[in-house]
Design a protein around this motif. Structure first.
Motif, PDB file in Angstrom:
ATOM      1  N   ILE A  64       0.774  -1.283  -0.028  1.00 20.32           N
ATOM      2  CA  ILE A  64       0.117  -0.001  -0.138  1.00 20.32           C
ATOM      3  C   ILE A  64       0.820   1.311  -0.037  1.00 20.32           C
ATOM      4  CG2 ILE A  64      -1.950   1.248   1.297  1.00 20.32           C
ATOM      5  CD1 ILE A  64      -2.738  -1.436   2.390  1.00 20.32           C
ATOM      6  N   ARG A  79      -2.932   0.437  -4.018  1.00 21.13           N
ATOM      7  CA  ARG A  79      -2.703  -0.801  -3.470  1.00 21.13           C
ATOM      8  C   ARG A  79      -2.674  -1.777  -4.498  1.00 21.13           C
ATOM      9  NH1 ARG A  79      -5.707  -5.452  -1.922  1.00 21.13           N
ATOM     10  NH2 ARG A  79      -5.152  -6.163   0.194  1.00 21.13           N
ATOM     11  N   ASP A  81      -2.011  -5.818  -4.982  1.00 22.70           N
ATOM     12  CA  ASP A  81      -1.965  -6.956  -4.485  1.00 22.70           C
ATOM     13  C   ASP A  81      -1.475  -8.021  -5.569  1.00 22.70           C
ATOM     14  OD1 ASP A  81      -4.036  -6.906  -6.348  1.00 22.70           O
ATOM     15  OD2 ASP A  81      -5.488  -7.365  -4.801  1.00 22.70           O
ATOM     16  N   ASN A 133      -6.804   1.853  -6.036  1.00 21.40           N
ATOM     17  CA  ASN A 133      -7.873   1.474  -4.824  1.00 21.40           C
ATOM     18  C   ASN A 133      -8.843   2.489  -4.575  1.00 21.40           C
ATOM     19  OD1 ASN A 133      -8.472  -1.081  -3.447  1.00 21.40           O
ATOM     20  ND2 ASN A 133      -8.007   0.101  -1.801  1.00 21.40           N
ATOM     21  N   ASP A 194     -12.888   4.529  -1.553  1.00 21.19           N
ATOM     22  CA  ASP A 194     -11.831   3.784  -1.348  1.00 21.19           C
ATOM     23  C   ASP A 194     -12.463   2.171  -1.206  1.00 21.19           C
ATOM     24  OD1 ASP A 194      -8.971   2.959  -0.439  1.00 21.19           O
ATOM     25  OD2 ASP A 194     -10.253   1.729   0.803  1.00 21.19           O
ATOM     26  N   THR A 196     -11.498  -0.716  -0.649  1.00 22.04           N
ATOM     27  CA  THR A 196     -11.517  -1.606   0.540  1.00 22.04           C
ATOM     28  C   THR A 196     -12.649  -1.273   1.712  1.00 22.04           C
ATOM     29  OG1 THR A 196      -9.160  -1.820   0.320  1.00 22.04           O
ATOM     30  CG2 THR A 196      -9.938  -2.372   2.668  1.00 22.04           C
ATOM     31  N   SER A 199     -16.098  -2.075   0.316  1.00 21.97           N
ATOM     32  CA  SER A 199     -16.230  -3.683   0.569  1.00 21.97           C
ATOM     33  C   SER A 199     -16.863  -3.694   2.271  1.00 21.97           C
ATOM     34  CB  SER A 199     -15.212  -4.390   0.482  1.00 21.97           C
ATOM     35  OG  SER A 199     -14.346  -4.276   1.600  1.00 21.97           O
ATOM     36  N   GLN A 200     -16.637  -2.858   3.002  1.00 22.54           N
ATOM     37  CA  GLN A 200     -16.884  -3.145   4.501  1.00 22.54           C
ATOM     38  C   GLN A 200     -18.184  -2.299   4.760  1.00 22.54           C
ATOM     39  OE1 GLN A 200     -13.431  -1.521   6.379  1.00 22.54           O
ATOM     40  NE2 GLN A 200     -12.183  -3.188   5.696  1.00 22.54           N
ATOM     41  N   ARG A 261     -13.012  -5.292  -9.902  1.00 17.43           N
ATOM     42  CA  ARG A 261     -12.737  -4.852  -8.875  1.00 17.43           C
ATOM     43  C   ARG A 261     -14.028  -4.555  -7.994  1.00 17.43           C
ATOM     44  NH1 ARG A 261      -7.816  -6.491  -6.438  1.00 17.43           N
ATOM     45  NH2 ARG A 261      -6.083  -5.538  -7.248  1.00 17.43           N
ATOM     46  N   ALA A 265     -15.665  -5.979  -4.661  1.00 16.37           N
ATOM     47  CA  ALA A 265     -15.727  -5.063  -3.350  1.00 16.37           C
ATOM     48  C   ALA A 265     -17.112  -4.864  -2.958  1.00 16.37           C
ATOM     49  CB  ALA A 265     -15.151  -3.769  -3.895  1.00 16.37           C
ATOM     50  N   ALA A 490      -8.923 -13.602  -1.609  1.00 18.43           N
ATOM     51  CA  ALA A 490      -9.462 -12.253  -0.721  1.00 18.43           C
ATOM     52  C   ALA A 490     -10.580 -11.523  -1.501  1.00 18.43           C
ATOM     53  CB  ALA A 490      -8.166 -11.242  -0.674  1.00 18.43           C
TER      54      ALA A 490
END
Length: 497
Positions: A64, A79, A81, A133, A194, A196, A199-200, A261, A265, A490
């Motif tokens: 990152i 980011r 990966d 990202n 973002d 990430t 996704s949350q 993505r 996500a 992931a």
């Protein structure tokens, strides 16, 4: 204690972008010869940096890089990966090959002086896209790629090229508007950009659903998935061959990468339940329609362009396969299959377009019916086309075979066996147009008096090297799958039990 190598590795995402972005204005200010030298030096440095980046991700996991030191959500993160590392490494290998080829193909032709800064800017923007990202930053990078690509399509100045570039631009603008509206709605629903964080916090709200669908529609337009593919064949066929290779091997992968993505996500299969199936049906249709159209073409470059339409379809088959997966590992394998197909396709299709360019230089045309005897008059181009065709067919030991084998394995093991049908049928249909062309290459020419032009060594051998690479990636591709594995697991963590 952090070692110096770890500190430097943390800067690699920025370095892989900076090398190309800073080389672009230097090439713009330099002479034609100086621009070529700058581009070649930047390409070799980029290969080293991308290889180091991939090795660092394989050894230590995702890297990152917080742009400006701020970091998400206030700032923007790069980011990288395994998926990003593979795509950046792919862009570096294909980009180096295209740069060397273009140096021989364009030579000192002043019409293509601005190819070098545009190409470097496109390449750098694409690497930034693969690293980003942030949903809005992905939009910015994609627009920079598109603007550069449109300019490159029309760089020759012919009426056909300018018409194709304008058609490409209009389609790209429409796709951009859909994507931007979609991102705006996702931000309204979640308050973050973002990936990430998305996704949350993503919720199954109507605003988020509509936002995801709009964004995917825009990306489908930019990827030229059937039936919204009308701009691709003219743009790819009428651009100079190095640019055709860039468009097919790399540019269309950028919008697909963003779609991939976003879908995972936001858990797209749950947020918009019918979306994976729709994308899969469009992909299956593309495989058949693109192959049928390729068979009927009279120009070699147009045949390869429609073959790209067909091959894009394979990428979107992964979405319904992931949705149908009965285990987390099956879902991850489907993602790995799709990305491995993108790698194999990029190597094989760039080889095909560059081989077509060698034919154009040698004969002054690419009319398929008039290319009898090519295996004797331009053997390297003929063999490059044939070897790359092996990957298009999905025959062992090519990379195309590996990706299709993984696709079929997931389809059968998950019980969604019907998705294996378009995958296998696509190989049979590809055989019809590939073998048709090869048969003409092997035929004795009607006249031995054809005027042949001298071909630069780079134009002769680079297509063959890329074609061989499309075979070797099937034999030696396990490190690629190993690098993709953790990222795929992931990404699909919430898809299947």
């Amino acid at each position: 204690m952090t070692s110096m190598s770890d500190v430097f590795a943390a800067q690699l995402p920025a370095l892989t972008v900076a090398v190309l972005i800073f080389a672009a204005p230097l090439a713009f200010l330099a002479s034609a010869r100086g621009a070529r030298i700058i581009a070649l030096v930047a390409a070799f440095v980029e290969v080293v940096a991308a290889g180091w980046l991939a090795a660092s991700v394989a050894a230590s996991g995702p890297i990152i890089y917080r742009i400006g030191g701020w970091g998400a959500p206030l700032g923007i993160d790069f980011r990288v990966d395994g998926l990003s590392a593979v795509m950046i490494a792919l862009a570096s290998v294909v980009g180096l090959a295209i740069t060397v080829y273009a140096a021989g193909y364009f030579g000192s032709d002043e019409r293509y002086t601005y190819f070098w800064p545009l190409w470097l800017f496109l390449w750098g923007s694409l690497v930034a896209l693969f690293s980003s990202n942030d949903a809005f930053n992905l939009y910015v990078c994609l627009e920079l790629v598109t603007i550069s690509a449109v300019a490159l399509v029309g760089i020759g100045g012919s009426k056909a090229a300018l018409t194709a570039a304008m058609r490409y631009l209009l389609a790209a603008i429409a796709g951009s508007l859909f994507y931007l509206f979609g991102v705006a709605m996702l931000y309204a629903a979640t308050g973050v950009l973002d990936l990430t964080a998305l996704s949350q916090v993503a919720t199954k709200s109507p605003t988020a659903q509509v936002g995801l669908v709009l964004a995917i529609v825009g990306l489908v337009v930019k990827t030229a998935l059937v039936p919204i593919h009308f701009w691709l064949p003219p743009a790819h066929a009428n651009a100079p061959s190095p640019i055709s290779a860039v468009l097919s091997a790399l540019v269309v992968k950028g919008s697909f990468f963003i779609a991939l993505r976003l879908m995972f996500a936001l858990s797209g299969g749950e947020l918009a339940p019918g979306l994976p199936l729709m994308l899969g049906l469009m992909g299956a249709t593309a495989i058949v329609w693109g192959s049928v159209q390729a068979f009927s073409q009279v120009r070699l470059k147009m045949l390869v362009a429609y073959s790209t339409v067909a091959q894009i379809g394979y990428l979107f088959v992964l979405f319904p396969l992931v949705d149908a997966a009965s285990s987390h590992q099956q879902a991850a394998t489907a993602v790995s299959a799709g990305i491995f197909h993108a790698v194999s396709h990029a190597l094989a299709k760039s080889a095909m377009f560059l081989a077509a360019g060698a034919v154009l230089v040698r004969f002054g045309h690419d009319r398929i019916a008039d290319l009898a005897g090519l295996v004797r008059t331009a053997p390297a181009a003929a063999f490059a086309f044939g070897i790359a065709g092996v990957s298009m067919l999905g025959l062992p030991p090519s990379g195309g075979f590996v990706s299709k084998w993984l696709y079929v394995s997931v389809a059968l093991s998950s019980g969604a066996w019907w998705w294996a049908i378009p995958v296998l049928l696509g190989g049979l249909l590809a055989a019809t147009y590939v073998f048709r062309v090869i048969a003409i290459f092997l035929r004795s020419p009607e006249s031995a008096d054809a005027q042949l032009c001298k071909v630069h060594p780079a134009v002769t051998w680079i297509p063959l090297l890329l074609a061989v690479a499309s075979l070797l990636v099937g034999v030696l591709g396990q490190p690629v799958l190993d690098l993709l594995g953790p990222a795929a697991l992931a990404m699909t963590a919430g898809v299947a039990p």
